[in-house]
Scaffold this motif. Structure first.
Motif, PDB file in Angstrom:
ATOM      1  N   LYS A 225       0.827  -1.213   0.000  1.00 15.31           N
ATOM      2  CA  LYS A 225       0.000   0.000   0.000  1.00 15.31           C
ATOM      3  C   LYS A 225       0.861   1.262   0.000  1.00 15.31           C
ATOM      4  O   LYS A 225       0.537   2.247  -0.656  1.00 15.31           O
ATOM      5  N   HIS A 226       1.957   1.227   0.748  1.00 19.32           N
ATOM      6  CA  HIS A 226       2.867   2.381   0.750  1.00 19.32           C
ATOM      7  C   HIS A 226       3.454   2.613  -0.637  1.00 19.32           C
ATOM      8  O   HIS A 226       3.547   3.753  -1.099  1.00 19.32           O
ATOM      9  N   LEU A 227       3.851   1.526  -1.295  1.00 21.14           N
ATOM     10  CA  LEU A 227       4.445   1.672  -2.627  1.00 21.14           C
ATOM     11  C   LEU A 227       3.429   2.223  -3.632  1.00 21.14           C
ATOM     12  O   LEU A 227       3.792   2.978  -4.528  1.00 21.14           O
ATOM     13  N   GLU A 228       2.169   1.855  -3.457  1.00 22.69           N
ATOM     14  CA  GLU A 228       1.136   2.424  -4.335  1.00 22.69           C
ATOM     15  C   GLU A 228       1.021   3.933  -4.141  1.00 22.69           C
ATOM     16  O   GLU A 228       0.861   4.688  -5.096  1.00 22.69           O
ATOM     17  N   LEU A 229       1.125   4.358  -2.890  1.00 22.70           N
ATOM     18  CA  LEU A 229       1.058   5.802  -2.612  1.00 22.70           C
ATOM     19  C   LEU A 229       2.251   6.547  -3.215  1.00 22.70           C
ATOM     20  O   LEU A 229       2.168   7.728  -3.546  1.00 22.70           O
ATOM     21  N   LEU A 230       3.387   5.851  -3.339  1.00 18.68           N
ATOM     22  CA  LEU A 230       4.620   6.492  -3.821  1.00 18.68           C
ATOM     23  C   LEU A 230       4.806   6.346  -5.325  1.00 18.68           C
ATOM     24  O   LEU A 230       5.815   6.812  -5.878  1.00 18.68           O
ATOM     25  N   LYS A 231       3.862   5.687  -5.966  1.00 21.22           N
ATOM     26  CA  LYS A 231       4.028   5.301  -7.374  1.00 21.22           C
ATOM     27  C   LYS A 231       4.564   6.440  -8.236  1.00 21.22           C
ATOM     28  O   LYS A 231       4.109   7.577  -8.148  1.00 21.22           O
ATOM     29  N   ASN A 232       5.519   6.083  -9.067  1.00 19.98           N
ATOM     30  CA  ASN A 232       6.094   7.020 -10.039  1.00 19.98           C
ATOM     31  C   ASN A 232       6.825   8.215  -9.418  1.00 19.98           C
ATOM     32  O   ASN A 232       6.918   9.281 -10.013  1.00 19.98           O
ATOM     33  N   THR A 233       7.341   8.026  -8.224  1.00 20.71           N
ATOM     34  CA  THR A 233       8.203   9.064  -7.647  1.00 20.71           C
ATOM     35  C   THR A 233       9.556   8.424  -7.331  1.00 20.71           C
ATOM     36  O   THR A 233       9.675   7.193  -7.239  1.00 20.71           O
ATOM     37  N   ALA A 234      10.582   9.264  -7.160  1.00 18.14           N
ATOM     38  CA  ALA A 234      11.901   8.749  -6.794  1.00 18.14           C
ATOM     39  C   ALA A 234      11.835   8.028  -5.446  1.00 18.14           C
ATOM     40  O   ALA A 234      12.604   7.116  -5.169  1.00 18.14           O
ATOM     41  N   ARG A 235      10.864   8.452  -4.643  1.00 17.53           N
ATOM     42  CA  ARG A 235      10.728   7.830  -3.310  1.00 17.53           C
ATOM     43  C   ARG A 235      10.323   6.365  -3.395  1.00 17.53           C
ATOM     44  O   ARG A 235      10.574   5.600  -2.464  1.00 17.53           O
ATOM     45  N   GLU A 236       9.680   5.981  -4.499  1.00 16.79           N
ATOM     46  CA  GLU A 236       9.280   4.581  -4.643  1.00 16.79           C
ATOM     47  C   GLU A 236      10.510   3.669  -4.623  1.00 16.79           C
ATOM     48  O   GLU A 236      10.551   2.659  -3.923  1.00 16.79           O
ATOM     49  N   GLU A 237      11.531   4.059  -5.384  1.00 13.64           N
ATOM     50  CA  GLU A 237      12.754   3.248  -5.432  1.00 13.64           C
ATOM     51  C   GLU A 237      13.446   3.241  -4.066  1.00 13.64           C
ATOM     52  O   GLU A 237      13.934   2.219  -3.598  1.00 13.64           O
ATOM     53  N   ILE A 238      13.493   4.410  -3.439  1.00 15.53           N
ATOM     54  CA  ILE A 238      14.137   4.511  -2.121  1.00 15.53           C
ATOM     55  C   ILE A 238      13.423   3.624  -1.106  1.00 15.53           C
ATOM     56  O   ILE A 238      14.053   2.881  -0.345  1.00 15.53           O
ATOM     57  N   TYR A 239      12.093   3.685  -1.131  1.00 10.78           N
ATOM     58  CA  TYR A 239      11.312   2.851  -0.208  1.00 10.78           C
ATOM     59  C   TYR A 239      11.618   1.364  -0.444  1.00 10.78           C
ATOM     60  O   TYR A 239      11.835   0.609   0.500  1.00 10.78           O
TER      61      TYR A 239
END
Lengths: 255, 255
Positions: A225-239
C-alpha cells in the motif's frame, strides 16, 4: 596562550571562533576570508582581512573552508614551520600541500546559523604528522571538548561516511517526509515529536534493537500500500531499496 | 468520568495506560491480553484478564494490538453499541469488522520500554464513524495531549508512510552507521551528538534548507571514495540511490 588564525568565515569557522573566544588560554589573532560581509561577524573581536599578504603570525592556522579549496589555499599560504590544520572529515591530511607541519582538527558535528552548539559534547578528531603537533592539537581540542579522539585520515574517511548516513541521509528522510506531508496537506509538525524520539532512543539502545516498521516485520500488505502511494516518484525506489535491505538484515535475526 | 478497557499489553497499551492513570477523569476498568506475564504490569492498578468471556463493560474499548490481528479481534469482541477504536497508523477504521461505533485513536509516536514519553507533545490522530463518537475521542485525546487532529483513514495512511521515513528508515540509517563503525573499530558513540543535532535542526528549519553533504553539493570525488568503501555491500546501492535522489532534488535549486 595559544594563538590561532582562522581561515574561513562559514558555519564551522564561526562556531570554532565563538568556542575559542570563551577560553582564556586561546587567542584568535586574525580571521581571513574573501567574503567581506561574512567577515563582519568577527571584526569586533579579532583582526580581519581578505588578503593573504596581510596574514599575521600565529601558533596554529586553521583552514575551515570547503573541501575542494583546502589544497589550493594551503599551497598559497606559504607558511613555514607553523602548524596548519584543516577541519574536514572527508579530506586527507596530505591534501595540505607543501605544509611542513600539517594536521587535522575535525569537529564531528553539523553547524548552522541557528543553533548554538555545546562544544563540550562535540567529538573532535585530531591528526598530525608530527607527534609534538598532535599534543598541541590534543591540548587545543581538550579546551573545547571532553571528547578528543586521535583518528587517522583513513579512519576519518570511514567516520565521515558513517556521518553521511546519520546526518545527510537522515535529513533527506525528513525532506521526503516533509514533501509527502505537503503534497497531502498534512502538517509536517505532526512528525516532529516522532523525529525527536527516534533520535532519543538511539542514545540508550543500539539502533539494531529498536528497529520497527513494516519492513522489519515483513508486513507485505502495508509495504504494498505504501508503494502504491509512492508510485512514479523517486521515493518509490528509495522505499523499495531500504525495505529490502531491512528485511534482509533481520531475516535471520529474531523478530 | 470516562471508563476504558484496553485490549493489548505491548508498548502502546502500557504508555496509554500510564497516561490514562494520571488523569482523574479517566478510568481504565480492565486490561485484556493473552500474554499473562505482560498483564502483570497492569494488575495492581486495573482488573486484568486473558479471557474475552470475562470482558467487562466500558465507554470505550481501545484495541492496542498489532496491525494484523485488529480485524480478527474486533470480530471476536461482540460489543454492541459501544465505541471501539484501534491505535494503528496503517489500518483503516473499516478493519474494525462488525463494530457499530468504530473509531481510531492513533498516537503518532514510537514507544519503547525504556523511554518515558511526554504525552502532552504527542500528536493524537482521531477518526470516528459517528460525529458524537468523534467528540468523545476528541475529549479523551485532549486529556492526554495538546495536539489533537482529526485524520481520515486515507490521510492517516499517508501520514503513516511519512512516519516510516522519519522513524523506521531514519533508524535504519543509524543501524548502517553503527555497522560501519563496528566493522572499522570506531565507537558509534562518536556519532551520537551528530544524530541529536540533526534531529534538533529540523525543529527550527525546514529540512530542505538544511540539507548538506557530498550529494547536495554534487561532490563526485567524495561520493566515489565513499562508494569504494561500501563496495559489495547492500549499503552501496542505498548510498547510490539516495545520493542520486538528493542530487536530482537540488539540481535545479540553489546551492
Amino acid at each position: 596562550m595559544l594563538s590561532i588564525i582562522l581561515l574561513g568565515t562559514g558555519n564551522v569557522a564561526r562556531h570554532l571562533f565563538d568556542a575559542f573566544q570563551e577560553n582564556d588560554h586561546l587567542q584568535v589573532v586574525q580571521v581571513v576570508g574573501r567574503n567581506t560581509e561574512a567577515l563582519n561577524y568577527f571584526k569586533k573581536r579579532a583582526n580581519i582581512t581578505s588578503e593573504f599578504k596581510e596574514l599575521k603570525t600565529a601558533d596554529i592556522y586553521i583552514i575551515a573552508l570547503s573541501d575542494d579549496v583546502i589544497s589550493t589555499v594551503s599551497k598559497e599560504l606559504r607558511i613555514n614551520n607553523k602548524l596548519v590544520v584543516h577541519t574536514s572529515g572527508a579530506v586527507e591530511m596530505a591534501a595540505l600541500t607543501g605544509i611542513v607541519r600539517p594536521g587535522v582538527f575535525y569537529p564531528l558535528q553539523t553547524f548552522s546559523n541557528e543553533n548554538k552548539i555545546n562544544f563540550k559534547e562535540v567529538p573532535i578528531c585530531i591528526e598530525a604528522k608530527h607527534r609534538e603537533d598532535l599534543e598541541i592539537l590534543r591540548g587545543l581540542a581538550a579546551r573545547l571538548s571532553d571528547k578528543v579522539y586521535v583518528v587517522s585520515s583513513e579512519r576519518r574517511r570511514v567516520l565521515h561516511l558513517a556521518a553521511v548516513f546519520v546526518n545527510n541521509f537522515t535529513n533527506y528522510m525528513y525532506v521526503m517526509a516533509a514533501d509527502i506531508c505537503r503534497e497531502n496537506d498534512l502538517p509536517f509538525e505532526l512528525l516532529k515529536p516522532l523525529i525527536e524520539e527516534t533520535a532519543n532512543k538511539v542514545k540508550k539502545q543500539p539502533p539494531y534493537e529498536v528497529q520497527t516498521g513494516p519492513a522489519r516485520r515483513n508486513d507485505s500488505g502495508t509495504m504494498k500500500k505504501h508503494l502504491e502511494l509512492l508510485k512514479n516518484t523517486a521515493r518509490e525506489e528509495i522505499y523499495s531499496v531500504l525495505s529490502k535491505s531491512i528485511r534482509e538484515t533481520y531475516r535471520n535475526g529474531n523478530q
